[in-house]
Motif scaffolding. Structure first.
Motif, mmCIF file in Angstrom:
data_model
loop_
_atom_site.group_PDB
_atom_site.id
_atom_site.type_symbol
_atom_site.label_atom_id
_atom_site.label_comp_id
_atom_site.label_asym_id
_atom_site.label_seq_id
_atom_site.Cartn_x
_atom_site.Cartn_y
_atom_site.Cartn_z
ATOM 1 N N ALA A 1 0.843 -1.188 0.000
ATOM 2 C CA ALA A 1 0.000 0.000 0.000
ATOM 3 C C ALA A 1 0.879 1.240 0.000
ATOM 4 N N LYS B 1 1.202 5.042 1.811
ATOM 5 C CA LYS B 1 0.768 5.957 2.857
ATOM 6 C C LYS B 1 0.505 7.301 2.201
ATOM 7 N N TYR C 1 -4.393 5.169 3.624
ATOM 8 C CA TYR C 1 -3.642 4.276 2.751
ATOM 9 C C TYR C 1 -4.399 4.077 1.436
ATOM 10 N N SER D 1 0.572 -6.075 5.810
ATOM 11 C CA SER D 1 1.388 -5.480 4.750
ATOM 12 C C SER D 1 2.765 -6.128 4.653
ATOM 13 N N ILE E 1 5.302 -0.899 2.496
ATOM 14 C CA ILE E 1 4.510 0.314 2.318
ATOM 15 C C ILE E 1 5.385 1.384 1.681
ATOM 16 N N TYR F 1 6.175 5.461 0.870
ATOM 17 C CA TYR F 1 6.009 6.746 1.548
ATOM 18 C C TYR F 1 6.491 7.890 0.657
#
Length: 417
Positions: free
Chosen positions: A89, A91, A96, A289, A292, A294
């Motif tokens: 995913a 952020k 999300y 997860s 992730i 960012y």
């Protein structure tokens, strides 16, 4: 030549995946592998400490070809093997969004979703020579500016206009507007690596598989190459001379240019990546997860991965990746302290305390592929090939590719020479 000079048919520079893969197909033939470190694996190495299993960087195996699936069948199906359907995913602000971002803009707040959708269908497609121009031309301003540009600028640590439009090749999830709209009915769109294998013994398990196929006595460790004379086909290593018929280089292409004193244009660059592997004293807040993304500057890292979710065990164990410019001086202690602050800011850590960590600096990490660098590389490689020099692997070929690609490229080279 001196009578006591070492001679070999294949002089392989680097005992990483690419060099070992090449040697594994030359069983029984005359070769020497030179490795500047005191152990094999290159970036594909594993640290086991205090109950944690950490790679030097996040290495997961996405075998697309039946050939390698069958070749590594036993390794991929033994008791330490892990098969995962990727869960990733992004952020985005305080929420999300599923990855890839461009296929999941319907998960954004209504106003932002409409903005992305309108931009997608009203974008200017006249100019797309660079990577940044391609993003605007393919996806419009909304999608580009909310994720694709900020994330990739953090990743590559450079102006995206310096990269070629196809800098990421098949690894960039392309799509036309119709495909993006059609994806709104799907929970998550599959990508080139929507599933992967991993080993409870870490990525070094795959290196070890190659080591079992080659003659360990043919690997020279702590072997720093001082110079290569491409005309006489002699390599100067730790004060000794090695004569070769073919030179197989897996080291960074600019490094080969330097030690062989090859004239070239100043067009080769890459970023650095500082990787922290951090183990904690408690379980993870996120039990699903695998990694992730960012994109926002308020976090020092561009990606965080969960070893504990990948291996299906606790306590929390993370890898954290931070991009830097090629010439940056990295203060590791300051970066580590900021990482712990930002992990809390991102909600990854609350009451858990770090009990152990290690780090590595990948330099080079992600190659900056431009039209100029591609043309210059191809010119030099053609000249090298006429002298028995062949470059393979992600850094040897100075490209963006997977571990599987590196293995297949090494195998193909074996068949061709």
């Amino acid at each position: 030549m001196f009578e006591n000079m070492k001679k070999t048919k294949y002089l392989i520079i680097g005992a990483g995946i690419s060099g070992l893969a090449f040697a594994s197909k030359k069983s029984g033939e005359d070769y020497i592998i030179l490795e500047k470190e005191n152990e094999p694996g290159g970036y594909c190495r594993t640290v086991k400490r205090n109950g944690f299993v950490w790679d030097y960087a996040g290495h997961f195996f996405h075998f697309r070809t039946r050939q390698l699936q069958e070749e590594f069948y036993e390794l991929l199906h033994n008791e330490s093997a892990v098969f995962q359907t990727k869960q990733t995913a992004i952020k985005y602000k305080d929420d999300y969004v599923d990855y890839p971002f461009q296929f999941n803009i319907h998960q954004l707040p209504k106003e932002e979703f409409i903005e992305c959708l309108v931009d997608l269908f009203t974008k200017d497609t006249d100019k797309m020579d660079t990577f940044k121009e391609m993003l605007y031309a393919k996806f419009g301003g909304g999608i580009s500016e909310k994720f694709l540009i900020p994330y990739n600028q953090k990743l590559y640590a450079c102006d995206l206009n310096k990269l070629d439009r196809d800098a990421m090749g098949r690894f960039f999830p392309m799509a036309d507007p119709v495909q993006i709209v059609q994806s709104f009915k799907k929970e998550q769109l599959s990508s080139y690596n929507d599933s992967f294998y991993y080993s409870a013994d870490g990525a070094f398990a795959f290196v070890d598989a190659f080591l079992k196929r080659i003659d360990a006595s043919k690997i020279q460790y702590n072997a720093e190459i001082e110079k290569i004379d491409t005309e006489t086909k002699i390599a100067y290593v730790n004060g000794e001379e090695i004569s070769y018929e073919y030179l197989i280089s897996t080291i960074a292409f600019p490094d080969l240019l330097q030690i062989s004193n090859t004239p070239h244009a100043d067009v080769f660059s890459a970023n650095q990546v500082l990787v922290f592997n951090i183990g904690f004293d408690g379980p993870s807040n996120d039990e699903k997860s695998h990694w992730i993304y960012y994109p926002e500057d308020k976090y020092c890292f561009y990606r965080v991965g969960y070893y504990n979710n990948i291996l299906r065990r606790q306590p929390m164990s993370l890898y954290v990746e931070i991009g830097y410019k090629q010439d940056a001086e990295i203060d590791v202690q300051t970066a580590y302290e900021q990482t712990l602050i930002d992990l809390k800011k991102a909600g990854i850590v609350d009451e858990q305390k770090p009990v152990d960590y290690c780090y590595m600096i990948m330099n080079p990490a992600y190659v900056h592929i431009s039209r100029e660098s591609q043309m210059e590389k191809e010119r030099i490689m053609k000249e090298y090939a006429s002298k028995g020099i062949h470059c393979v692997g992600r850094y040897g070929s100075w490209t963006y590719c997977s571990i599987e690609d590196c293995i297949l490229e090494a195998y193909e080279l074996c068949n061709n020479i």
